[in-house]
Write a protein that holds these residues in place. Sequence first.
Motif, short mmCIF file in Angstrom:
data_model
loop_
_atom_site.label_atom_id
_atom_site.label_comp_id
_atom_site.label_asym_id
_atom_site.label_seq_id
_atom_site.Cartn_x
_atom_site.Cartn_y
_atom_site.Cartn_z
N GLN A 238 0.82 -1.21 0.00
CA GLN A 238 0.00 0.00 0.00
C GLN A 238 0.86 1.27 0.00
OE1 GLN A 238 -2.28 -1.07 3.49
NE2 GLN A 238 -4.07 -1.64 2.26
N MET A 239 2.11 1.12 0.46
CA MET A 239 3.03 2.25 0.45
C MET A 239 3.74 2.39 -0.89
SD MET A 239 4.64 1.62 4.25
CE MET A 239 5.91 2.88 4.13
N GLY A 240 3.54 1.41 -1.79
CA GLY A 240 4.09 1.52 -3.14
C GLY A 240 5.42 0.85 -3.38
N PHE A 241 5.88 0.00 -2.45
CA PHE A 241 7.15 -0.69 -2.67
C PHE A 241 6.97 -1.82 -3.67
CE2 PHE A 241 7.71 1.08 1.65
CZ PHE A 241 8.84 1.84 1.41
N SER A 242 8.06 -2.18 -4.36
CA SER A 242 8.00 -3.22 -5.39
C SER A 242 7.94 -4.61 -4.76
CB SER A 242 9.24 -3.14 -6.29
OG SER A 242 10.39 -3.57 -5.59
N PHE A 243 7.47 -5.59 -5.56
CA PHE A 243 7.42 -6.98 -5.09
C PHE A 243 8.81 -7.45 -4.67
CE2 PHE A 243 3.53 -8.28 -7.90
CZ PHE A 243 2.75 -7.38 -7.20
N GLU A 244 9.84 -7.09 -5.48
CA GLU A 244 11.20 -7.55 -5.21
C GLU A 244 11.71 -7.00 -3.88
OE1 GLU A 244 10.13 -6.30 -8.06
OE2 GLU A 244 10.29 -8.03 -9.39
N GLN A 245 11.47 -5.73 -3.63
CA GLN A 245 11.92 -5.13 -2.37
C GLN A 245 11.25 -5.81 -1.17
OE1 GLN A 245 10.80 -1.09 -3.40
NE2 GLN A 245 12.93 -0.44 -3.30
N ILE A 246 9.95 -6.02 -1.28
CA ILE A 246 9.20 -6.63 -0.18
C ILE A 246 9.65 -8.07 0.04
CG2 ILE A 246 6.90 -7.29 0.63
CD1 ILE A 246 5.85 -4.90 -1.05
N SER A 247 9.88 -8.79 -1.05
CA SER A 247 10.33 -10.17 -0.95
C SER A 247 11.69 -10.27 -0.25
CB SER A 247 10.41 -10.80 -2.34
OG SER A 247 10.97 -12.09 -2.29
N LEU A 248 12.62 -9.39 -0.64
CA LEU A 248 13.96 -9.42 -0.08
C LEU A 248 13.96 -9.13 1.41
CD1 LEU A 248 15.95 -7.61 -2.89
CD2 LEU A 248 16.30 -9.95 -2.14
N LEU A 249 13.12 -8.20 1.84
CA LEU A 249 13.20 -7.73 3.22
C LEU A 249 12.22 -8.39 4.17
CD1 LEU A 249 13.96 -4.02 2.37
CD2 LEU A 249 15.46 -5.59 3.57
N THR A 250 11.30 -9.20 3.64
CA THR A 250 10.41 -9.95 4.54
C THR A 250 10.71 -11.45 4.49
OG1 THR A 250 8.70 -10.28 2.84
CG2 THR A 250 8.53 -8.29 4.22
N GLY A 251 11.36 -11.89 3.41
CA GLY A 251 11.61 -13.33 3.27
C GLY A 251 10.51 -14.07 2.57
N LEU A 252 9.41 -13.38 2.26
CA LEU A 252 8.33 -14.01 1.50
C LEU A 252 8.75 -14.15 0.04
CD1 LEU A 252 5.24 -12.03 2.89
CD2 LEU A 252 5.88 -14.38 3.44
N SER A 253 8.27 -15.19 -0.62
CA SER A 253 8.56 -15.35 -2.04
C SER A 253 7.82 -14.28 -2.84
CB SER A 253 8.14 -16.74 -2.53
OG SER A 253 6.72 -16.85 -2.51
N ILE A 254 8.32 -14.03 -4.04
CA ILE A 254 7.65 -13.06 -4.91
C ILE A 254 6.24 -13.52 -5.23
CG2 ILE A 254 7.68 -12.05 -7.24
CD1 ILE A 254 10.70 -11.84 -7.01
N GLU A 255 6.08 -14.86 -5.38
CA GLU A 255 4.74 -15.39 -5.63
C GLU A 255 3.80 -15.08 -4.48
OE1 GLU A 255 7.56 -17.04 -5.90
OE2 GLU A 255 7.58 -18.42 -7.61
N ALA A 256 4.30 -15.20 -3.23
CA ALA A 256 3.47 -14.90 -2.06
C ALA A 256 3.10 -13.42 -2.01
CB ALA A 256 4.20 -15.30 -0.78
#
Length: 268
Positions: A238-256
């Motif tokens: 909701q803050m506009g971050f990319s899937f890749e950034q969120i995946s890298l920093l949360t540990g969730l897969s890009i698919e998740a």
Amino acid sequence: MKSKKMIPITNAVMFAMVMQDKELCRQVLETLLQIEIDHLEDVKTEEVLKPALETKGVRLDVFVKNSTAVFDVELQMTNTGNLPLRARYYQAVCDYDVLKTGAPYQELKQSYVIFLCPFDLIGDGEVCYVVESAVNGRVSEKYNDKCKKLFFNFTKFASCDNIHTSALLKFFASGQPSDDLTKRLSEKVVENNGHEKWRRENMTLEMYVEDRMFEAEQIGIEKGSFQTKYETARNALQMGFSFEQISLLTGLSIEAVQEIADELNADK
């Protein structure tokens, strides 16, 4: 004026950006493996491989091939307790990506899975654990499945006999360059830190994730739990971050992350 905090090579996004330089990537691999590599094909970072629809996909930090070998390099800053099994699966997925339908097994390439860690995976005090298939307890040239897994503890750089490998591991441990390769890596890190928009977004998201994880600990939620990561990912989207950034920093897969984004879109 307060100086900017330098994002180090051990930041997952920074590591991926630095390793996108094909020549630097080649030299890092040569230094870690102590072999000569004549060339590399395109370096892929944050590469998602999924053998089949119903199987588990993986996101490889650095995935690169040439005519004779395939390399997967993983920067692993925390001991998740499953690295041997992860390495086994990553190697299998790499083989799946290399071998075309109907191709003979002889076309399988030499495969290296490399983990760079700030901890001792086995606990025996070694700077590197090399894992190869053994026959009756010993490695045999007559049984060569072309697979090798290496787990480096870069905090033990002083124990490394090879001066260039030691210098490279020291750079990961301290950020301090001490030879030609690490100086070039350091210059690339500084250059990437100069990308203000990327730097600002990465630091903002990293601080946001740390804050959410801290809040979760204070109310008794296990750090790194899926629910905590899920809520963090929703808010970050909701803050506009990319899937890749969120995946890298949360540990969730890009698919998740994609599934969470789809849920958010469905709620609108």
